[in-house]
Design a protein around this motif. Structure first.
Motif, PDB file in Angstrom:
ATOM      1  N   TYR A 126      50.503  28.463  23.022  1.00  0.00           N
ATOM      2  CA  TYR A 126      50.626  29.911  22.942  1.00  0.00           C
ATOM      3  C   TYR A 126      51.404  30.530  24.090  1.00  0.00           C
ATOM      4  CZ  TYR A 126      47.141  29.471  19.317  1.00  0.00           C
ATOM      5  OH  TYR A 126      46.483  29.121  18.187  1.00  0.00           O
ATOM      6  N   HIS A 154      52.206  38.303  24.733  1.00  0.00           N
ATOM      7  CA  HIS A 154      50.777  38.541  24.835  1.00  0.00           C
ATOM      8  C   HIS A 154      50.507  39.964  25.302  1.00  0.00           C
ATOM      9  CE1 HIS A 154      50.365  34.279  24.303  1.00  0.00           C
ATOM     10  NE2 HIS A 154      51.255  34.111  25.258  1.00  0.00           N
ATOM     11  N   VAL A 163      46.381  35.418  32.447  1.00  0.00           N
ATOM     12  CA  VAL A 163      46.864  34.991  31.140  1.00  0.00           C
ATOM     13  C   VAL A 163      46.884  33.468  31.134  1.00  0.00           C
ATOM     14  CG1 VAL A 163      48.762  35.136  29.496  1.00  0.00           C
ATOM     15  CG2 VAL A 163      48.285  37.077  30.987  1.00  0.00           C
TER      16      VAL A 163
END
Length: 98
Positions: free
Chosen positions: A5, A10, A29
């Motif tokens: 990911y 994001h 993150v």
């Protein structure tokens, strides 16, 4: 699974979380600390905080869409490749079944 990911965008927070120049926001993150700040020109920028000796913060791609702040931790270069490059040749062929 987190590495799958990293290449995506994001959501961090709303742009109203850092309304004034000099405001900053610290988030994590995928286990990496990221600082999102608004500079003197009212632009929003994001930096990865490295814990290396004498390491400067590494810029991270940042975008604001519909009033929301997004970051992308992928370090690969995503510039478009020019199609007018002289090394590329186009070959047209007829399939055997034709």
């Amino acid at each position: 699974m987190a590495t799958a990911y990293r290449s995506g965008w994001h959501f961090i927070d709303l742009a109203t979380a850092i309304p004034h120049s000099g405001d900053s926001l610290m988030v994590t993150v995928f286990g990496e600390p990221v600082v999102v700040t608004r500079d003197e020109d009212e632009d929003v920028r994001a930096y990865r905080c490295l814990r290396r000796p004498r390491g400067a913060p590494q810029p991270v791609r940042c975008a604001i869409r519909y009033g929301m702040i997004f970051v992308n931790l992928d370090q690969r270069d995503h510039r478009l490749v020019e199609t007018d490059a002289p090394d590329i040749q186009t070959i047209s062929a007829t399939p055997r079944s034709a």
